[in-house]
Design a protein around this motif. Sequence first.
Motif, PDB file in Angstrom:
ATOM      1  N   CYS A  47       0.816  -1.213   0.000  1.00 25.36           N
ATOM      2  CA  CYS A  47       0.000   0.000   0.000  1.00 25.36           C
ATOM      3  C   CYS A  47       0.851   1.266   0.000  1.00 25.36           C
ATOM      4  CB  CYS A  47      -0.935   0.010   1.203  1.00 25.36           C
ATOM      5  SG  CYS A  47      -0.082   0.145   2.807  1.00 25.36           S
ATOM      6  N   GLN A  67       2.816   2.249   2.666  1.00 26.88           N
ATOM      7  CA  GLN A  67       3.018   2.785   4.006  1.00 26.88           C
ATOM      8  C   GLN A  67       4.494   2.854   4.430  1.00 26.88           C
ATOM      9  OE1 GLN A  67       1.790   2.044   8.685  1.00 26.88           O
ATOM     10  NE2 GLN A  67       1.243   0.500   7.175  1.00 26.88           N
ATOM     11  N   ASP A 121      -0.027   3.781  -4.927  1.00 31.01           N
ATOM     12  CA  ASP A 121      -1.377   4.341  -4.932  1.00 31.01           C
ATOM     13  C   ASP A 121      -2.113   4.012  -6.227  1.00 31.01           C
ATOM     14  OD1 ASP A 121      -0.869   5.402  -2.455  1.00 31.01           O
ATOM     15  OD2 ASP A 121      -0.686   7.466  -3.124  1.00 31.01           O
ATOM     16  N   PHE A 133      -3.038   0.414  -6.364  1.00 33.94           N
ATOM     17  CA  PHE A 133      -4.129   0.079  -5.444  1.00 33.94           C
ATOM     18  C   PHE A 133      -5.472   0.496  -6.029  1.00 33.94           C
ATOM     19  CE2 PHE A 133      -6.839   0.036  -1.782  1.00 33.94           C
ATOM     20  CZ  PHE A 133      -6.329  -0.976  -0.987  1.00 33.94           C
ATOM     21  N   CYS A 151      -2.131  -0.460   7.847  1.00 29.49           N
ATOM     22  CA  CYS A 151      -2.214  -0.307   6.387  1.00 29.49           C
ATOM     23  C   CYS A 151      -3.524   0.371   5.986  1.00 29.49           C
ATOM     24  CB  CYS A 151      -2.082  -1.663   5.701  1.00 29.49           C
ATOM     25  SG  CYS A 151      -0.463  -2.442   5.910  1.00 29.49           S
ATOM     26  N   HIS A 207      -3.343   4.050   6.716  1.00 30.40           N
ATOM     27  CA  HIS A 207      -2.524   4.732   5.707  1.00 30.40           C
ATOM     28  C   HIS A 207      -3.354   5.029   4.462  1.00 30.40           C
ATOM     29  CE1 HIS A 207       0.808   5.719   3.036  1.00 30.40           C
ATOM     30  NE2 HIS A 207       0.315   4.835   2.191  1.00 30.40           N
ATOM     31  N   LEU A 208      -4.129   4.057   4.016  1.00 31.45           N
ATOM     32  CA  LEU A 208      -4.955   4.255   2.820  1.00 31.45           C
ATOM     33  C   LEU A 208      -6.026   5.312   3.064  1.00 31.45           C
ATOM     34  CD1 LEU A 208      -5.332   0.502   1.855  1.00 31.45           C
ATOM     35  CD2 LEU A 208      -4.097   2.227   0.524  1.00 31.45           C
ATOM     36  N   LYS A 209      -6.666   5.262   4.209  1.00 30.01           N
ATOM     37  CA  LYS A 209      -7.712   6.238   4.526  1.00 30.01           C
ATOM     38  C   LYS A 209      -7.170   7.662   4.492  1.00 30.01           C
ATOM     39  CE  LYS A 209     -10.812   3.532   7.553  1.00 30.01           C
ATOM     40  NZ  LYS A 209     -12.131   3.900   6.996  1.00 30.01           N
ATOM     41  N   LEU A 253      -4.176   7.775   0.462  1.00 30.22           N
ATOM     42  CA  LEU A 253      -4.360   7.283  -0.906  1.00 30.22           C
ATOM     43  C   LEU A 253      -4.830   8.398  -1.836  1.00 30.22           C
ATOM     44  CD1 LEU A 253      -4.431   4.696  -2.749  1.00 30.22           C
ATOM     45  CD2 LEU A 253      -6.891   4.646  -2.289  1.00 30.22           C
ATOM     46  N   ARG A 263     -10.919   5.563  -0.189  1.00 31.70           N
ATOM     47  CA  ARG A 263     -10.573   6.075   1.139  1.00 31.70           C
ATOM     48  C   ARG A 263     -11.769   6.023   2.091  1.00 31.70           C
ATOM     49  NH1 ARG A 263      -7.776  10.260  -1.600  1.00 31.70           N
ATOM     50  NH2 ARG A 263      -9.419  11.752  -1.076  1.00 31.70           N
TER      51      ARG A 263
END
Length: 245
Positions: free
Chosen positions: A42, A44, A59, A62, A79, A82-84, A87, A100
Amino acid sequence: MKVGLFIPCYIDQFYPQVGIATLQLLEKLGCNVSFPLNQTCCGQPMANSGFAALSKNCDKNFVANFRGFDYIVGPSGSCVLHLKEHLHDEQHPGEAQHIRKHVYELTEFLVDILKIEKLDASFPHKVGLHNSCHGQRGLHLSSMSERMLPAFSKPQQLLSMVKGLELSLPVRSDECCGFGGTFCVFEEAVSVKMGKDRIADHATNDVDYITGGDVSCLMHLEGILKRNGSNVKTVHIAEILNSSL
């Protein structure tokens, strides 16, 4: 409900049983789960080390893999957080925004979206619960002792549904284990000392297993346990919730 299964790279490489347990559990609960085969990191580790620009291709990859799903679920709080928070995809900003808002850590998804009230699971052991920092303070999976608010814990709520499980909480229930991603590499001595303190806190309760929602934290604790010759084992919460007699 169309769910995309996000399995972080280190789980895929070192703890594939956690990914399998997550898949099986979601399917038991009626989700239509797909696992995009081209998913990877992801991003991170790069972002946490100050090289966020190097995670742009992560990004894009993903978004390319997880566009079109109602929800994305992963068994890793760090993880998912991190995406929330990070991204983005300049070519597909709307799809990145959707992801997100619809990516969830496993226990968060079970409690907040599926609203699970009963589980057909059995794990007849004494289990200590470790609250990971990203999950607790970032995703708000459980309350924080430094804030004078009503206590809650989504992982604890789910574990209470497991037959035969005796849950044991450490005295300092929301203290960091010392893993901290790349922190455990740059500050090895401090990281190990923090991990030993966490294990000592659980050991006073004579637990058989230590569980949690982040394999990274459990991996850190597992390494210390093995070096100490301890009989205590680590197990991801997905494996417990998916267990049966």
